[in-house]
Design a protein around this motif. Structure first.
Motif, short mmCIF file in Angstrom:
data_model
loop_
_atom_site.label_atom_id
_atom_site.label_comp_id
_atom_site.label_asym_id
_atom_site.label_seq_id
_atom_site.Cartn_x
_atom_site.Cartn_y
_atom_site.Cartn_z
N LEU A 157 3.41 -1.06 4.48
CA LEU A 157 2.91 0.30 4.68
C LEU A 157 4.09 1.25 4.68
CD1 LEU A 157 0.54 -0.48 7.71
CD2 LEU A 157 -0.07 -0.49 5.28
N GLN A 158 3.87 2.48 4.21
CA GLN A 158 4.95 3.46 4.19
C GLN A 158 4.37 4.86 4.14
OE1 GLN A 158 6.27 1.95 0.25
NE2 GLN A 158 6.26 4.10 -0.39
N GLN A 159 5.19 5.81 4.56
CA GLN A 159 4.81 7.22 4.46
C GLN A 159 5.30 7.77 3.13
OE1 GLN A 159 2.92 9.60 4.68
NE2 GLN A 159 3.15 10.36 6.79
N VAL A 160 4.66 8.83 2.65
CA VAL A 160 5.14 9.51 1.45
C VAL A 160 6.56 10.03 1.73
CG1 VAL A 160 4.18 11.77 2.10
CG2 VAL A 160 4.50 11.20 -0.32
N VAL B 58 2.93 -10.28 -6.44
CA VAL B 58 3.35 -9.00 -5.87
C VAL B 58 2.44 -7.91 -6.43
CG1 VAL B 58 5.23 -7.36 -5.57
CG2 VAL B 58 5.73 -9.82 -5.72
N VAL B 59 1.67 -7.28 -5.56
CA VAL B 59 0.75 -6.23 -5.98
C VAL B 59 1.15 -4.92 -5.33
CG1 VAL B 59 -1.63 -5.39 -5.83
CG2 VAL B 59 -1.19 -7.78 -6.44
N ASN B 60 1.23 -3.88 -6.14
CA ASN B 60 1.46 -2.53 -5.62
C ASN B 60 0.23 -1.69 -5.89
OD1 ASN B 60 3.04 -0.30 -4.55
ND2 ASN B 60 3.10 0.48 -6.65
N LEU B 61 -0.27 -1.03 -4.85
CA LEU B 61 -1.37 -0.08 -4.99
C LEU B 61 -0.76 1.30 -5.16
CD1 LEU B 61 -3.93 -1.33 -2.31
CD2 LEU B 61 -3.65 -2.05 -4.69
N ILE C 55 0.88 -1.17 0.00
CA ILE C 55 0.00 0.00 0.00
C ILE C 55 0.92 1.21 0.00
CG2 ILE C 55 -1.81 1.25 1.24
CD1 ILE C 55 -2.68 -1.42 2.46
N GLY C 56 1.10 1.81 -1.17
CA GLY C 56 2.14 2.82 -1.24
C GLY C 56 1.93 3.88 -2.30
N ASN C 57 2.97 4.06 -3.10
CA ASN C 57 3.01 5.13 -4.10
C ASN C 57 4.14 4.81 -5.07
OD1 ASN C 57 5.38 5.92 -2.59
ND2 ASN C 57 4.04 7.01 -1.18
N SER C 58 4.78 5.82 -5.62
CA SER C 58 5.85 5.55 -6.59
C SER C 58 7.08 4.92 -5.94
CB SER C 58 6.25 6.84 -7.31
OG SER C 58 6.69 7.81 -6.38
#
Length: 265
Positions: free
Chosen positions: A85-88, A32-35, A7-10
């Motif tokens: 999980l990660q922060q921008v 492997v899925v990236n949102l 659950i992330g971004n670039s």
């Protein structure tokens, strides 16, 4: 099959681009899925959860599918083994930006993917000459940004009892080597000052996730990015040796011990 949902971004896009390919070369079956939403913060992730908004690009095994999905839909799609999980990136070193969103999202993931292990993905500091506007939050100093990110993730890991994928540490370790010492003539691991170089930077992140999550050695892995045609194999070898030397594959949960990575060792 090992199933991983980011659950992330670039930045999670960079990290997962080659993970399935590396695992396949090792004979491991993965999904492997990236949102993906560019520049998506924990606050925005939480707001999207509340709205059940299907705004995320669904990236499967490093490739865009053209589909849109919500976090709830993604969590319910599989019995995920790992959810990251990660922060921008620009806020990753600012501890106040995590609360209450990280805790809220973590609780939501436990509800919809109760059998998964949640992991924190430590992002990396920007390149020394990055023109990213958020670099000013760290006085445009790579070392300051890295230390702030490290301190934030270390504290969050202790508070949440979640393990940290130390991508930021790996990138900083590589930057200390002559081949990737950008200020002194090495190549930059970034392609634009903050996103990863599509060959070596993305490979380093995927190799980090491979050793950390899949608990296997990257040393003999045969996968090469860029179809192996434009890559410097000596640099790939250096990346492999550096990551394997950090012994990420030993960072398993042991009852009574800290779940966080020792960033200072």
């Amino acid at each position: 099959m090992i199933k991983i949902l980011a659950i992330g971004n670039s930045f999670s896009q960079d990290a997962t681009a080659y993970l399935h390919d590396i695992a396949k070369a090792a004979g491991k079956d993965t999904k492997v899925v990236n949102l993906y939403i560019g520049g998506c913060s924990l606050e925005t992730h939480w707001n999207n959860i509340v709205a059940d908004a299907a705004l995320y690009d669904y990236e499967l095994n490093g490739q865009s599918t053209g589909s849109k999905i919500s976090i709830r839909q993604a969590l319910q799609e599989e019995a995920w083994d790992y959810v990251t999980l990660q922060q921008v990136s620009g806020d990753s070193g600012i501890l106040s930006t995590y609360d209450p969103y990280l805790g809220n999202i973590s609780k939501y993931v436990r509800e919809y993917a109760p059998g998964s292990e949640q992991l924190l993905h430590q992002t990396w500091a920007y390149e020394i000459d990055s023109d990213h506007p958020d670099f000013a939050k760290y006085h445009k100093n790579q070392g300051e940004m890295y230390r702030a990110i490290t301190e934030a993730y270390h504290k969050l890991a202790k508070e949440s009892s979640l393990r940290v994928i130390p991508s930021g540490k790996v990138i900083q370790e590589l930057r200390a080597l002559p081949a990737f010492d950008y200020p002194n003539g090495g190549i930059s691991l970034c392609r634009d000052g903050f996103h990863m170089n599509c060959l070596y930077g993305r490979y380093a992140l995927a190799a980090t996730w491979f050793e950390f999550i899949l608990q296997d050695s990257i040393i003999e892995n045969t996968f090469l990015p860029g179809n192996g045609e434009e890559v410097d194999r000596s640099k790939i070898k250096l990346i492999k040796e550096t990551i394997h030397g950090l012994r990420l594959f030993e960072l398993l949960f042991t009852p009574g011990q800290s779940l966080s990575y020792d960033f200072d060792k």
